[in-house]
Design a protein around this motif. Sequence first.
Motif, PDB file in Angstrom:
ATOM      1  N   LYS A   1     -58.029-101.455 -28.896  1.00  0.00           N
ATOM      2  CA  LYS A   1     -57.374-101.832 -27.642  1.00  0.00           C
ATOM      3  C   LYS A   1     -57.691-100.863 -26.512  1.00  0.00           C
ATOM      4  O   LYS A   1     -57.559-101.195 -25.342  1.00  0.00           O
ATOM      5  CB  LYS A   1     -55.860-101.901 -27.834  1.00  0.00           C
ATOM      6  CG  LYS A   1     -55.430-103.007 -28.767  1.00  0.00           C
ATOM      7  CD  LYS A   1     -53.934-102.984 -28.962  1.00  0.00           C
ATOM      8  CE  LYS A   1     -53.569-103.956 -30.066  1.00  0.00           C
ATOM      9  NZ  LYS A   1     -52.285-103.630 -30.658  1.00  0.00           N
TER      10      LYS A   1
ATOM     11  N   ASP B   1     -58.338 -99.662 -21.012  1.00  0.00           N
ATOM     12  CA  ASP B   1     -57.764-100.744 -21.793  1.00  0.00           C
ATOM     13  C   ASP B   1     -58.094-102.031 -21.045  1.00  0.00           C
ATOM     14  O   ASP B   1     -58.888-101.999 -20.094  1.00  0.00           O
ATOM     15  CB  ASP B   1     -56.266-100.548 -22.057  1.00  0.00           C
ATOM     16  CG  ASP B   1     -55.389-100.587 -20.800  1.00  0.00           C
ATOM     17  OD1 ASP B   1     -55.860-101.049 -19.736  1.00  0.00           O
ATOM     18  OD2 ASP B   1     -54.231-100.161 -20.896  1.00  0.00           O
ATOM     19  N   LYS B   2     -57.503-103.136 -21.423  1.00  0.00           N
ATOM     20  CA  LYS B   2     -57.904-104.407 -20.806  1.00  0.00           C
ATOM     21  C   LYS B   2     -57.517-104.530 -19.344  1.00  0.00           C
ATOM     22  O   LYS B   2     -58.031-105.387 -18.632  1.00  0.00           O
ATOM     23  CB  LYS B   2     -57.341-105.582 -21.592  1.00  0.00           C
ATOM     24  CG  LYS B   2     -55.845-105.659 -21.573  1.00  0.00           C
ATOM     25  CD  LYS B   2     -55.339-106.817 -22.393  1.00  0.00           C
ATOM     26  CE  LYS B   2     -53.816-106.834 -22.321  1.00  0.00           C
ATOM     27  NZ  LYS B   2     -53.265-107.949 -23.028  1.00  0.00           N
TER      28      LYS B   2
END
Length: 179
Positions: free
Chosen positions: A47, A105-106
Amino acid sequence: MTKIKSTTVLAVIHEGKVAIGADGQATMGNYVAKSNVKKIRKLQEGKIVTGFAGSTADAFTLLERFDEKLNSYGGNMKRAAIELAKDWRMDRYLRKLEAMLITADKNELLVISGTGDVLEPDAQIAAIGSGSMYAQSAALALKKHAKGLSAKQIVEESLNIAADICIYTNHNLIIEEIE
């Protein structure tokens, strides 16, 4: 911010995707010691992805500490980065470490330095290392003008441009993505 030479690490968020990459060159003084070092690591079951520049041993120490902070703060990347930067600046041992980190992270990118900086870069592009300005400039131009490129393609092309210019950066690239 600390100037780290001898590598290039670049991260880009583009069209909902995150890519982070680095060259593979490790130098000692004025010679190439190794050409295929892996400077990108996935954390928190993929992640969070991080890249490092600077002394390899120092970077591994910081990566371990960052992972510990992530575990302590439930995977909250920004909080873990801030706590790491505080420790890095205050702890006598950590203060001597010569490395920098990019974490992603995203949703966001952060640059973490030993001077206590935790920066959220503009334009969702982060770069560290000796070739960072070349890679960042190329990424900015590609993101703005080259339509249809993915985050991974922008990182790859930008790192290749940096490798063409920076003697501390090679073309052995490792690129990781977060969906």
